[in-house]
Design an enzyme around this catalytic site. Structure first.
Site, PDB file in Angstrom:
ATOM      1  N   LYS A   1      31.241  46.226  34.126  1.00 36.20           N
ATOM      2  CA  LYS A   1      31.726  45.609  32.877  1.00 36.20           C
ATOM      3  C   LYS A   1      31.893  44.127  33.179  1.00 36.20           C
ATOM      4  O   LYS A   1      32.874  43.705  33.800  1.00 36.20           O
ATOM      5  CB  LYS A   1      33.063  46.240  32.482  1.00 36.20           C
ATOM      6  CG  LYS A   1      33.345  46.251  30.991  1.00 36.20           C
ATOM      7  CD  LYS A   1      33.435  44.900  30.343  1.00 36.20           C
ATOM      8  CE  LYS A   1      34.756  44.209  30.599  1.00 36.20           C
ATOM      9  NZ  LYS A   1      34.757  42.797  30.116  1.00 36.20           N
TER      10      LYS A   1
ATOM     11  N   GLU B   1      40.560  41.258  43.801  1.00 32.54           N
ATOM     12  CA  GLU B   1      40.405  39.861  44.223  1.00 32.54           C
ATOM     13  C   GLU B   1      40.958  39.022  43.088  1.00 32.54           C
ATOM     14  O   GLU B   1      40.366  38.959  42.013  1.00 32.54           O
ATOM     15  CB  GLU B   1      38.920  39.595  44.492  1.00 32.54           C
ATOM     16  CG  GLU B   1      38.710  38.427  45.418  1.00 32.54           C
ATOM     17  CD  GLU B   1      38.704  37.108  44.683  1.00 32.54           C
ATOM     18  OE1 GLU B   1      39.810  36.564  44.442  1.00 32.54           O
ATOM     19  OE2 GLU B   1      37.621  36.631  44.347  1.00 32.54           O
TER      20      GLU B   1
ATOM     21  N   GLU C   1      48.276  29.209  40.142  1.00 30.30           N
ATOM     22  CA  GLU C   1      46.833  28.977  40.044  1.00 30.30           C
ATOM     23  C   GLU C   1      46.543  28.317  38.699  1.00 30.30           C
ATOM     24  O   GLU C   1      46.788  28.906  37.647  1.00 30.30           O
ATOM     25  CB  GLU C   1      46.067  30.302  40.153  1.00 30.30           C
ATOM     26  CG  GLU C   1      44.570  30.088  40.172  1.00 30.30           C
ATOM     27  CD  GLU C   1      43.785  31.381  40.410  1.00 30.30           C
ATOM     28  OE1 GLU C   1      44.014  32.349  39.670  1.00 30.30           O
ATOM     29  OE2 GLU C   1      42.947  31.389  41.333  1.00 30.30           O
TER      30      GLU C   1
END
Ligand code: NAD
Length: 481
Positions: free
Chosen positions: A178, A253, A383
């Site tokens: 996906k 990840e 981040e």
């Protein structure tokens, strides 16, 4: 028989077919915000069909029954095919993600390399003979997991196709992918190339759609055996919870806040050029972007001055202008980055430029350099996923380690010093999955195991480690006279 490929179709059981509800998601070019194509908006039913096709292929198809060498050869054929379609793929990737063409070309080179590397590695991972009691022969076998699910992000769609699918296929699994709804074009095109080189039907299935519908349906599907996920920590937690419910393993990840640590004895010429590149690459939308420069106090002012000059010269521009960086992927991502910039108290040292002729409807953010940034500022800890470098001063080695490890993430670190003993001490003390010394590879080559600790996730991709992740180990105990 390969049905006609179209980006509006899913690839299921070797056929290109529309999503059940035939609804579409527009595909926009980030450089101008204009739609240029559309993809299928799939539902749980489409995911069901894809998983069933993969299961059928795994249980009854030929793929896992081929020798590992034969599987490897087909992966290498796909690498060659990618090379033959190099420019088409690079232009498609650049248009779909907004990244400069040079970057897109590097990504397609890496995509081919994943299939080459794992094609060569397919017959080189083996089990062991284990010494045991007299009268027993014990061996361990590495076997495929079955149906592996792959959910990938929008920042490197072509590379991610290779990174996550090649090792799984090499080990004999059947896969369901996906891709991200923001950037599915090259994954679909790569799947078309895979069909053309002759992957058996149902071995590779690609279903496009929104994360909260198609992605969620795939991650909680009871008939998958493994999930490989790359994306945000928030969705990563949901994916892991779904995997736990079905008692399957997953690799996550989830990005990082990677430090570049510059000591006063560093070779500044090479360090600072690499530091700028490592945060600007892909507009900062890289999980392993070196987004924090930690600089020893004695050289902080000098370093900030040199970095400031570099940042002032950086240029964001449309992908086909091929400048230092392109736009961000979407208006949402641009707003997210701009919110961080509006709310910080840190001092802005320098700002790059946006090309005058860049369409205002594109999602451009000028590169930004901040410093000194305080240790608890979100710019130092979270981040950002944009072209933003935060500089923080440190006193000595102990302070550098504390500061480097002072985020919830732990993906990659860069250490810049000419002192050999310090290089080793630092590498051992840093809490992360990869350390680069006097260089920075933003995740490194295909050969190098890659992954994080803490909020950066767990499990390893790349290298031989990825092959192990996509297998299960069986122990066979045989009694003999
Ligand atoms: P995301 O985590 O929402 O999307 C990543 C992938 O997960 C996409 O394919 C998406 O469709 C899918 N997804 C979304 N919701 C899902 C769900 N409930 N179940 C299963 N799959 C789902 O990431 P995003 O919203 O596109 O980006 C947000 C932030 O995430 C970025 O700003 C960045 O900080 C981070 N990010 C990290 C990476 C990375 O390489 N580690 C990549 C993209 C984004």
């Amino acid at each position: 028989m390969v049905d006609a490929y179209s980006p509006q179709m899913n690839l299921i059981a070797g056929r290109w077919q529309p999503a059940e509800e035939e609804r579409k998601i527009p595909v926009e070019c980030p450089s101008n915000g204009e739609p240029f194509s559309s993809i299928a908006q799939s539902t749980e039913t489409d995911i069901d069909h894809a998983v069933a096709a993969a299961r059928q292929s795994f249980e009854r198809g030929s793929w896992r029954r081929l020798t590992a060498t034969e599987r490897g050869r087909l992966l290498i054929c796909l690498a060659d095919k990618v090379d033959h379609h190099f420019e088409t793929l690079a232009h498609l990737e650049a248009q779909d993600t907004g990244k400069p063409l040079t970057q897109a070309r590097a990504d397609i080179t890496a995509t081919a390399r994943y299939f080459e590397f794992y094609g060569g590695a397919a017959d080189k991972l083996h089990g062991e003979v284990i010494p045991y009691l007299n009268g027993f022969h014990v061996q361990s076998l590495r076997e495929p997991l079955g149906v592996t699910a792959h959910i990938i992000p929008w920042n490197y769609p072509a590379q991610m196709f290779g990174r996550t699918l090649a090792p799984s296929l090499a080990m004999g699994n059947a896969v369901v992918l996906k891709p991200a709804e923001e950037a599915s074009m090259t994954p679909l095109y790569l799947a078309k190339l895979a069909m053309e080189v002759g992957f058996p039907e149902g071995t590779i299935n690609v279903v496009t759609g929104h994360g909260d519908v198609a992605g969620a349906a795939l991650s909680k599907h009871p008939d998958i055996d493994f999930i490989s996920f790359t994306g945000s920590p928030e969705v990563g937690s949901e994916v892991q919870a779904a995997a736990a419910k079905n008692h399957v393993d997953c690799t996550l990840e989830l990005g990082g806040k990677s430090p570049q640590i510059v000591f006063e004895d560093a070779d500044l010429d090479s360090a600072l050029a690499a530091i700028v590149r490592a945060v600007i690459q892909n507009g900062g939308q890289t999980c392993s972007a070196g987004s924090r420069a930690l600089v020893q106090k004695s050289i902080f002012d000098d370093v900030i001055k040199i970095l400031g000059e570099s940042f002032s010269n950086l240029m964001a521009a449309p992908h086909d202008e091929d400048r230092d960086l392109g736009p961000l992927i979407t208006a949402t991502q641009k707003n997210r980055v701009e919110k961080y910039l509006q709310s910080t108290d840190a001092k802005k040292v320098a700002q790059g430029q946006i090309l005058d002729l860049a369409p205002t409807s594109g999602h451009y953010v000028a590169p930004m350099l901040y410093g000194p940034v305080s240790r608890d500022d979100p710019l130092a800890r979270e981040e950002i996923f944009g072209p933003v470098l935060s500089c923080l001063p440190f006193d000595d080695e102990t302070d550098a380690i504390e500061l480097a490890n002072n985020t919830e993430y732990g993906l990659v670190s860069g250490v810049w010093t000419l002192d050999g003993s310090r290089q080793v001490r630092m590498a051992k003390a840093l809490r992360c999955g990869q350390v680069f010394i006097n260089c920075y590879g933003a995740g490194g080559g295909i050969e190098l195991p890659f992954g994080g600790v803490g909020k950066s996730g767990h499990g390893r991709e790349k290298g031989f480690e990825a092959l192990r992740e996509f297998t299960t180990l069986k122990t066979i105990v045989q009694k003999h006279d």
